[in-house]
Design a protein around this motif. Structure first.
Motif, mmCIF file in Angstrom:
data_model
loop_
_atom_site.group_PDB
_atom_site.id
_atom_site.type_symbol
_atom_site.label_atom_id
_atom_site.label_comp_id
_atom_site.label_asym_id
_atom_site.label_seq_id
_atom_site.Cartn_x
_atom_site.Cartn_y
_atom_site.Cartn_z
ATOM 1 N N THR A 1 13.807 -66.419 -45.445
ATOM 2 C CA THR A 1 13.392 -66.360 -44.183
ATOM 3 C C THR A 1 13.952 -67.353 -43.523
ATOM 4 O O THR A 1 14.394 -66.578 -42.238
ATOM 5 N N ALA A 2 14.952 -68.369 -43.659
ATOM 6 C CA ALA A 2 15.777 -69.143 -42.671
ATOM 7 C C ALA A 2 16.949 -67.763 -42.807
ATOM 8 O O ALA A 2 16.871 -67.784 -41.226
ATOM 9 N N ALA A 3 16.884 -66.835 -43.415
ATOM 10 C CA ALA A 3 18.592 -66.732 -43.012
ATOM 11 C C ALA A 3 17.632 -65.072 -42.064
ATOM 12 O O ALA A 3 18.572 -64.492 -41.060
ATOM 13 N N SER A 4 16.899 -64.510 -42.339
ATOM 14 C CA SER A 4 16.336 -63.295 -41.578
ATOM 15 C C SER A 4 16.168 -64.023 -40.034
ATOM 16 O O SER A 4 16.476 -63.355 -39.319
ATOM 17 N N GLU A 5 15.603 -65.264 -39.884
ATOM 18 C CA GLU A 5 15.677 -65.630 -38.690
ATOM 19 C C GLU A 5 16.608 -65.910 -38.161
ATOM 20 O O GLU A 5 16.770 -65.698 -36.542
ATOM 21 N N LEU A 6 17.611 -66.527 -38.304
ATOM 22 C CA LEU A 6 18.480 -66.530 -37.804
ATOM 23 C C LEU A 6 20.084 -64.952 -37.761
ATOM 24 O O LEU A 6 20.290 -65.264 -36.660
ATOM 25 N N ALA A 7 19.500 -64.030 -38.910
ATOM 26 C CA ALA A 7 20.409 -63.030 -39.115
ATOM 27 C C ALA A 7 19.960 -61.884 -37.728
ATOM 28 O O ALA A 7 20.332 -61.892 -36.787
ATOM 29 N N ARG A 8 18.259 -62.136 -37.377
ATOM 30 C CA ARG A 8 17.426 -61.361 -36.376
ATOM 31 C C ARG A 8 18.041 -62.221 -34.556
ATOM 32 O O ARG A 8 18.195 -61.159 -33.731
ATOM 33 N N ASN A 9 18.044 -63.352 -34.902
ATOM 34 C CA ASN A 9 18.352 -63.946 -33.435
ATOM 35 C C ASN A 9 20.159 -63.484 -33.000
ATOM 36 O O ASN A 9 20.419 -63.267 -32.277
ATOM 37 N N ALA A 10 21.014 -63.252 -34.206
ATOM 38 C CA ALA A 10 22.185 -62.947 -33.937
ATOM 39 C C ALA A 10 22.249 -61.841 -33.220
ATOM 40 O O ALA A 10 22.714 -61.477 -32.605
ATOM 41 N N GLY B 1 12.120 -72.979 -36.802
ATOM 42 C CA GLY B 1 11.327 -72.652 -37.996
ATOM 43 C C GLY B 1 12.571 -72.476 -39.175
ATOM 44 O O GLY B 1 12.405 -73.354 -40.064
ATOM 45 N N ALA B 2 13.086 -72.114 -39.063
ATOM 46 C CA ALA B 2 13.954 -71.889 -39.980
ATOM 47 C C ALA B 2 14.681 -73.319 -39.813
ATOM 48 O O ALA B 2 15.475 -73.762 -41.049
ATOM 49 N N ARG B 3 15.449 -74.438 -39.300
ATOM 50 C CA ARG B 3 15.479 -75.673 -39.242
ATOM 51 C C ARG B 3 15.009 -76.354 -40.405
ATOM 52 O O ARG B 3 14.868 -76.970 -40.673
ATOM 53 N N ARG B 4 13.363 -75.912 -40.014
ATOM 54 C CA ARG B 4 12.649 -76.450 -41.049
ATOM 55 C C ARG B 4 12.782 -76.427 -42.708
ATOM 56 O O ARG B 4 12.022 -76.909 -43.265
ATOM 57 N N ALA C 1 23.082 -73.892 -41.455
ATOM 58 C CA ALA C 1 22.150 -74.544 -42.734
ATOM 59 C C ALA C 1 22.296 -74.538 -43.934
ATOM 60 O O ALA C 1 23.358 -73.410 -44.489
ATOM 61 N N LEU C 2 22.143 -75.981 -44.761
ATOM 62 C CA LEU C 2 22.254 -75.993 -45.886
ATOM 63 C C LEU C 2 20.295 -76.311 -46.407
ATOM 64 O O LEU C 2 20.041 -76.617 -45.879
ATOM 65 N N ARG C 3 20.710 -75.542 -47.622
ATOM 66 C CA ARG C 3 19.619 -76.433 -48.642
ATOM 67 C C ARG C 3 20.010 -76.622 -50.067
ATOM 68 O O ARG C 3 20.531 -75.496 -51.008
ATOM 69 N N TRP C 4 19.359 -78.144 -50.521
ATOM 70 C CA TRP C 4 19.613 -78.311 -52.142
ATOM 71 C C TRP C 4 18.630 -77.675 -53.327
ATOM 72 O O TRP C 4 17.540 -77.366 -52.214
ATOM 73 N N ASN C 5 19.548 -77.500 -53.843
ATOM 74 C CA ASN C 5 18.618 -77.532 -55.426
ATOM 75 C C ASN C 5 18.252 -78.245 -55.468
ATOM 76 O O ASN C 5 19.049 -78.970 -56.451
#
Length: 121
Positions: free
Chosen positions: A27-36, A92-95, A114-118
């Motif tokens: 979801t975050a990736a989609s938002e960021l790609a859409r913004n770009a 939203g992507a940041r959250r 943007a980074l997410r830890w597993n």
């Protein structure tokens, strides 16, 4: 955007993320790609598997050569939009991610990392 979603989903699976975290990252990736695409005229996405002691993560870097963001703090505020959207995309992507950085300047494009830890590893 479908290509972005598929590529990021595959990367989250390789990194061992559970379904909920996969969905957050996609979801975050989609938002960021859409913004770009919408605001930057297109851009690139780099997906990087990262490690730190005992954990795996996924870093997304979205780069565009658009007009840049004049006021990043305002752009991250829910409800702020320069288009027809609801104004939740960037904030939203940041959250949804653990770490989030915006590097931009008017007239010089934007890079969002943007980074997410597993937590499962």
């Amino acid at each position: 955007m479908l290509v972005v979603r598929h590529a990021v989903r595959a990367a989250t699976q390789r990194a061992g993320f559970g379904l909920v975290d996969q969905t957050r990252i996609v979801t975050a990736a989609s938002e960021l790609a859409r913004n770009a695409y919408v605001h930057g005229g297109g851009g690139t996405l780099a997906i990087e598997h990262v490690r730190r002691t005992g954990q795996r993560g996924l870093r997304l870097s979205v780069t565009d050569q658009g007009p840049g963001i004049a006021d990043v703090d305002r752009a991250l505020t829910d409800g702020y939009t320069t288009g027809a959207g609801l104004g939740h995309g960037l904030g939203g992507a940041r959250r949804l991610m653990d770490e989030f950085q915006v590097d931009t300047a008017p007239g010089q494009g934007t890079v969002v990392v943007a980074l997410r830890w597993n937590a499962r590893t």
